[in-house]
Design an enzyme around this catalytic site. Structure first.
Site, PDB file in Angstrom:
ATOM      1  N   ASN A   9       0.727  -0.995  -0.091  1.00 15.22           N
ATOM      2  CA  ASN A   9      -0.251  -0.119   0.232  1.00 15.22           C
ATOM      3  C   ASN A   9       0.821   1.154   0.184  1.00 15.22           C
ATOM      4  O   ASN A   9       1.698   1.938   1.088  1.00 15.22           O
ATOM      5  CB  ASN A   9      -1.059   0.286   1.337  1.00 15.22           C
ATOM      6  CG  ASN A   9      -1.556   1.658   1.654  1.00 15.22           C
ATOM      7  OD1 ASN A   9      -1.928   2.373   0.280  1.00 15.22           O
ATOM      8  ND2 ASN A   9      -2.375   1.431   2.475  1.00 15.22           N
ATOM      9  N   TRP A  10       1.098   2.183  -1.304  1.00  9.72           N
ATOM     10  CA  TRP A  10       1.795   2.800  -1.737  1.00  9.72           C
ATOM     11  C   TRP A  10       1.475   4.608  -0.809  1.00  9.72           C
ATOM     12  O   TRP A  10       2.066   5.148  -1.040  1.00  9.72           O
ATOM     13  CB  TRP A  10       2.218   3.093  -2.896  1.00  9.72           C
ATOM     14  CG  TRP A  10       3.290   2.314  -3.283  1.00  9.72           C
ATOM     15  CD1 TRP A  10       3.247   1.264  -2.811  1.00  9.72           C
ATOM     16  CD2 TRP A  10       3.896   2.408  -4.963  1.00  9.72           C
ATOM     17  NE1 TRP A  10       3.945   0.143  -3.375  1.00  9.72           N
ATOM     18  CE2 TRP A  10       4.019   0.537  -5.054  1.00  9.72           C
ATOM     19  CE3 TRP A  10       3.283   2.816  -5.728  1.00  9.72           C
ATOM     20  CZ2 TRP A  10       4.445   0.542  -5.989  1.00  9.72           C
ATOM     21  CZ3 TRP A  10       3.997   2.849  -6.929  1.00  9.72           C
ATOM     22  CH2 TRP A  10       4.505   1.091  -6.921  1.00  9.72           C
ATOM     23  N   LYS A  11       0.131   4.126  -0.197  1.00  6.70           N
ATOM     24  CA  LYS A  11      -0.766   5.350  -0.011  1.00  6.70           C
ATOM     25  C   LYS A  11      -0.197   6.600  -0.196  1.00  6.70           C
ATOM     26  O   LYS A  11      -0.384   6.513  -1.539  1.00  6.70           O
ATOM     27  CB  LYS A  11       0.509   5.615   1.888  1.00  6.70           C
ATOM     28  CG  LYS A  11      -0.452   4.318   2.799  1.00  6.70           C
ATOM     29  CD  LYS A  11       0.101   4.749   4.111  1.00  6.70           C
ATOM     30  CE  LYS A  11      -0.119   3.027   4.595  1.00  6.70           C
ATOM     31  NZ  LYS A  11       0.201   2.956   6.224  1.00  6.70           N
ATOM     32  N   HIS A  94      -9.373   1.134   5.074  1.00  7.19           N
ATOM     33  CA  HIS A  94      -8.036   1.625   6.133  1.00  7.19           C
ATOM     34  C   HIS A  94      -8.702   2.365   6.704  1.00  7.19           C
ATOM     35  O   HIS A  94      -9.194   3.520   6.766  1.00  7.19           O
ATOM     36  CB  HIS A  94      -7.379   1.567   4.847  1.00  7.19           C
ATOM     37  CG  HIS A  94      -5.452   2.023   5.029  1.00  7.19           C
ATOM     38  ND1 HIS A  94      -4.814   2.742   6.436  1.00  7.19           N
ATOM     39  CD2 HIS A  94      -4.635   1.244   5.045  1.00  7.19           C
ATOM     40  CE1 HIS A  94      -3.710   2.649   6.486  1.00  7.19           C
ATOM     41  NE2 HIS A  94      -3.804   1.516   5.944  1.00  7.19           N
ATOM     42  N   GLU A  96      -6.764   4.749   8.177  1.00  7.16           N
ATOM     43  CA  GLU A  96      -6.317   6.230   7.830  1.00  7.16           C
ATOM     44  C   GLU A  96      -8.003   6.986   6.969  1.00  7.16           C
ATOM     45  O   GLU A  96      -8.368   7.373   6.659  1.00  7.16           O
ATOM     46  CB  GLU A  96      -4.845   6.124   6.124  1.00  7.16           C
ATOM     47  CG  GLU A  96      -3.887   5.917   7.683  1.00  7.16           C
ATOM     48  CD  GLU A  96      -2.692   5.582   6.349  1.00  7.16           C
ATOM     49  OE1 GLU A  96      -2.661   5.608   5.562  1.00  7.16           O
ATOM     50  OE2 GLU A  96      -1.617   4.802   7.503  1.00  7.16           O
ATOM     51  N   GLU A 166      -5.093  -4.939  10.635  1.00  8.28           N
ATOM     52  CA  GLU A 166      -4.524  -3.932  10.732  1.00  8.28           C
ATOM     53  C   GLU A 166      -3.824  -3.331  12.170  1.00  8.28           C
ATOM     54  O   GLU A 166      -5.529  -1.522  12.495  1.00  8.28           O
ATOM     55  CB  GLU A 166      -4.096  -2.309   9.269  1.00  8.28           C
ATOM     56  CG  GLU A 166      -3.648  -3.571   8.497  1.00  8.28           C
ATOM     57  CD  GLU A 166      -3.386  -2.505   6.938  1.00  8.28           C
ATOM     58  OE1 GLU A 166      -2.581  -3.003   6.936  1.00  8.28           O
ATOM     59  OE2 GLU A 166      -4.317  -1.222   7.432  1.00  8.28           O
ATOM     60  N   GLY A 172       2.594   2.172  10.408  1.00  9.98           N
ATOM     61  CA  GLY A 172       4.257   2.918  11.322  1.00  9.98           C
ATOM     62  C   GLY A 172       4.848   4.054  12.216  1.00  9.98           C
ATOM     63  O   GLY A 172       5.197   4.782  11.987  1.00  9.98           O
ATOM     64  N   SER A 212       3.411  -2.304  10.907  1.00 15.70           N
ATOM     65  CA  SER A 212       4.954  -2.739  10.656  1.00 15.70           C
ATOM     66  C   SER A 212       5.871  -3.683  10.038  1.00 15.70           C
ATOM     67  O   SER A 212       7.040  -3.788  10.918  1.00 15.70           O
ATOM     68  CB  SER A 212       5.048  -1.618  11.972  1.00 15.70           C
ATOM     69  OG  SER A 212       5.107  -0.312  12.158  1.00 15.70           O
ATOM     70  N   GLY A 234       5.216   1.084   4.817  1.00 14.25           N
ATOM     71  CA  GLY A 234       6.423   1.935   4.303  1.00 14.25           C
ATOM     72  C   GLY A 234       7.801   0.830   3.524  1.00 14.25           C
ATOM     73  O   GLY A 234       8.425   1.645   2.670  1.00 14.25           O
TER      74      GLY A 234
END
Ligand code: 13P
Length: 249
Positions: A9-11, A94, A96, A166, A172, A212, A234
């Protein structure tokens, strides 16, 4: 049997030239595992990424989509728009999106329905916050998130659903759920599925861990029986690290 999957997931990272360079790096990596590999670039780079990775076995997926087919939803992207550029899978729910864009279970249920109606596979994310874990409430939270957004579905729909646990406190932050914490939660999720849909369905659904995951901890996390792969943030932004995780299977 369920599949092993590693998805990046490159966000909201990588403009077009950075995307092109990461795609070029991805194409030269060697895969030694039998996992399905996916990457989720931002919307503006989906078409480019799909073209670039056509000949590879890396699937290009979306990070989100809207529930409506079309219309007055400024700034949104529909399922049919994704399909029209060859994107057949999307991440939904997600943390976020839940936190910054106030996506709730009711909205996510509508998004899930829209995706499935358009033959788009869903990677459905959920997970508790730190306070929930500290108070021992993590299973209730996770159970609620899954049931509210997914348990109106027929059993047959789960062939197009991947679950991604998650824990918000591990995203992160560099802090990872221990392999045992991940396994315990994944086993609980599978039991929750089995209670409503039966053991066969529960055993056929891939449950990914996200939070992570790095080359250094992937192998131990993936070795757990109910962990079927990872959703990587990440560490998916560097092709070498991402493939070290893919090859951890
Ligand atoms: P990190 O791997 O950066 O913790 O992010 C996990 C994640 O949110 C994947 O969707």
């Amino acid at each position: 049997m369920r599949k092993n999957i590693v998805a990046g997931n490159w966000k909201m990272n990588n403009d077009l030239s950075q995307t092109e360079s990461l795609l070029a790096d991805l194409k030269v990596q060697t895969q030694t595992s039998n996992a399905e590999v996916m990457v989720a670039p931002t919307f503006t780079n989906l078409y480019q990424a799909n073209e670039a990775l056509k000949a590879s076995n890396i699937e290009v997926i979306a990070q989100n989509m809207h529930f409506a087919e079309k219309g007055a939803y400024t700034g949104e992207i529909s399922a049919s728009m994704l399909k029209s550029i060859g994107v057949n899978t999307t991440i939904l729910g997600h943390s976020e999106r839940r936190e910054y864009f106030k996506e709730n279970d009711e909205l996510l249920a509508k998004k899930v329905d829209a995706a499935l109606a358009n033959d788009i596979r869903v990677i459905f994310c959920f997970g508790e916050e730190l306070a929930d874990r500290k108070s021992g409430n993590e299973e209730n939270i996770v159970e609620g998130q899954i049931k509210n957004a997914l348990f109106h579905l027929e059993a047959s729909a789960f062939k197009d659903i991947v679950l991604a646990y998650e824990p918000v406190w591990a995203i992160g932050t560099g802090e990872t759920a221990s392999p045992e914490q991940a396994q315990d939660m994944h086993a609980f999720i599978r039991k929750t599925l089995a209670n409503t849909y039966g053991v066969e369905v529960a055993n056929s659904v891939s449950i990914l861990y996200g939070g992570s995951v790095k080359p250094a901890n992937a192998q131990e996390i993936f070795s757990k029986p109910d962990v079927d792969g990872g959703l990587i943030g990440g560490a998916s932004l560097k092709a070498e690290d991402f493939f070290a995780i893919v090859n951890a299977f």
